[in-house]
Scaffold this motif. Sequence first.
Motif, short mmCIF file in Angstrom:
data_model
loop_
_atom_site.label_atom_id
_atom_site.label_comp_id
_atom_site.label_asym_id
_atom_site.label_seq_id
_atom_site.Cartn_x
_atom_site.Cartn_y
_atom_site.Cartn_z
N HIS A 149 -43.45 37.47 -30.48
CA HIS A 149 -42.43 37.29 -31.08
C HIS A 149 -41.24 37.46 -29.89
N LYS A 190 -36.42 37.55 -29.77
CA LYS A 190 -35.23 38.38 -30.50
C LYS A 190 -34.38 38.90 -29.37
N LEU A 207 -46.87 35.19 -38.79
CA LEU A 207 -45.77 34.61 -39.27
C LEU A 207 -45.39 35.80 -40.40
N VAL A 263 -43.44 38.33 -38.39
CA VAL A 263 -42.16 37.97 -37.60
C VAL A 263 -41.10 37.80 -38.88
N LEU A 264 -41.67 37.01 -39.86
CA LEU A 264 -40.85 36.78 -41.01
C LEU A 264 -40.55 37.79 -42.13
N LEU A 265 -41.74 38.31 -42.37
CA LEU A 265 -41.61 39.31 -43.60
C LEU A 265 -41.86 40.79 -43.24
N HIS A 266 -41.71 41.09 -41.73
CA HIS A 266 -42.20 42.37 -41.24
C HIS A 266 -43.35 43.06 -41.74
#
Length: 630
Positions: free
Chosen positions: A64, A67, A355, A358-361
């Motif tokens: 990731h 950021k 995914l 990174v998207l939903l933690h």
Amino acid sequence: MVGSDESPLLENNLSRKGKPSKSRSALVSHSSVSLLGALFVLAIFQFQMDGFKGILVDIQFRLHFWKSPHPAIALIAYDDASFPRYGESNKIPSEEIVKVFERLAEEKPKAVALIAPLNEKLYSNAELTAIAQSFNKVPNTLVGYIDDESLARSAPTQIAGVATYLPGFISRDNFSYGADSVSRRVMITIDAIPTVYSELARIYRGLDTLPSFRHTHGYGETGNSLQTYIHWQGPPGTYRIHPSELVVKQKLPSGIFTDKIVFFGSRLETRRVADFVLTPYSRNPTRTPLLEGAAHGLVTLLEDNAVFRSPAWFNAFLSLLIAIVTVNMVLFLSPGRGILFVISEIGVLFVTAWLGLVLLHCWVDLAHPFVVACFGYYLVIPYRLVDEYRKRWHYQEKSEMMTQLEQLKTNFLSLISHDLKTPIARIQGNAELLMNESQEIGEKAKKYLAAIVHTTEDLGHYVETILDLTRIESAGVPLQKTSKDINASILEVVDSRRFLAAEKNITLTTDLEPMFSFKFDPKLIKRVLGNLLENAIKYSGENRKIILTSREEVNWIRITVQDEGIGIPFEEHDKIFTKFYRCDNDFTKKNNGTGLGLYLVKYFVELHRGMVDLKSEVGRGSTFTISLPV
Ligand code: ADP
């Protein structure tokens, strides 16, 4: 002949021998192997595999990469390489603290947190008083102690009124709670005392009481401590650390600390391990300064975007699903494809989990599903072996039965042919005798006798061909080579077929190159040439030409039989040399034949280590060339 189609008799025979029906056995295999998979998952879940889980989530964090650092945070570090040292202590000199705070007071930051031990053991009363005075100039000053001795103790009296004295530990993962000491959690409270990070989040949000954060979980036996998983924003170096020396000497642009939350601590060039943390990005113990870890932990609380772990039931369900899918797929795929399947399954799982992070933690446990997928493959191997053995046994039985059948057929053919040969020869002989010796019979009777002789000749020829085939397929035909001039054999064959050619007014010519004798089996080669010549006559219309040539080339004798007949379509060039194959055209229908002639031609030539070649065009004739090694 071994055919690919099984006879119904054979099928019945096999099923009577107890071969289980295919679909039933497949169902049994599927359900038993699925049950085995489920038991395996149960066993695997007895192992925590914390280290492996950590490695997997760390890889996902590392991927990731887009950021960026939080703009509200600034870091200042005291670098003891450029200052006098204080023995083995990681004490920041009081005068350095005072100077940094005085300078920061001018910049008006939102809050300043000193992340360092600050107690009476390290500093004298006078030093603490000087430090307290400098704290007074900055509105929100916090002291985050990072020594266990200070935990739950009140601040030194000088500090008590001017700064909030709180634990500055980012996480307790480097104690007994994380298998690999990597800091993945940020503490919110320790024994009901808020940490510097939750307190700074409160100040940042302008609240009176500590805010509540999402996805927190208890820690410690008392349950009075709260923590949450850090949402790491990047590798070491994501946050720039300003040396305190530059701050004091005013070598930094003014305003860079205004309205920021400033962490001040030490980044010891002497590499004291306690001032660093292990992160998902680096396990080098002196790579990520504690200050950077503090920044990442604080940002998680500021943005309230902590990572949360998937529930245990979900992990168990996922592993079970993977186990059942893997064992069932691998059971019926070839070993190579099975491995490919497992690899792609792991790949898909990893990308989906990544995914999710990174998207939903959401941190999904991949360790158990991965182990289940990999070992699921091996779980199936004994099953496959049993299955393979069963299949092999079945094929072996089938092939034994086929061999027996083949033997029976060969014996039968040979028996019939042998017993037919003598009566045919007798009929032929008697008919010839009668035709040649008796003066009394009339012309009509002679004509019928001639027809009998002709038909028995044909019959004899068939029987001979079938006998050849049975010989080939049982014991093989022995090669009896003698040294001979092959042109003589060609002429003998041509002469014996002249009457056949004459019936269709076909001109038979030869173009033979004189050559030395060489060793071959005259009987077999005459059969070969006879077959080719008879075919040339059979499959040519009337008034055509057939030419036989012989040539000697380096190490090879080549004999060609060229006709002007109907020709053979290209796609059938290979097929006509197979057993019983006949082309589908008017000529084959009109002319009797077994479809064995060219099969025998090829067999006999190859017995001599020779080759048969065909060039033919439909409507323009064919040229068969046999090449015999000298
Ligand atoms: P048979 O002549 O008994 O049918 P062969 O094995 O000798 O069997 O030949 C196989 C097939 O190849 C024949 O049925 C015929 O259709 C084709 N063939 C063989 N020789 C020739 C030829 N010279 N010209 C055209 N077709 C041929």
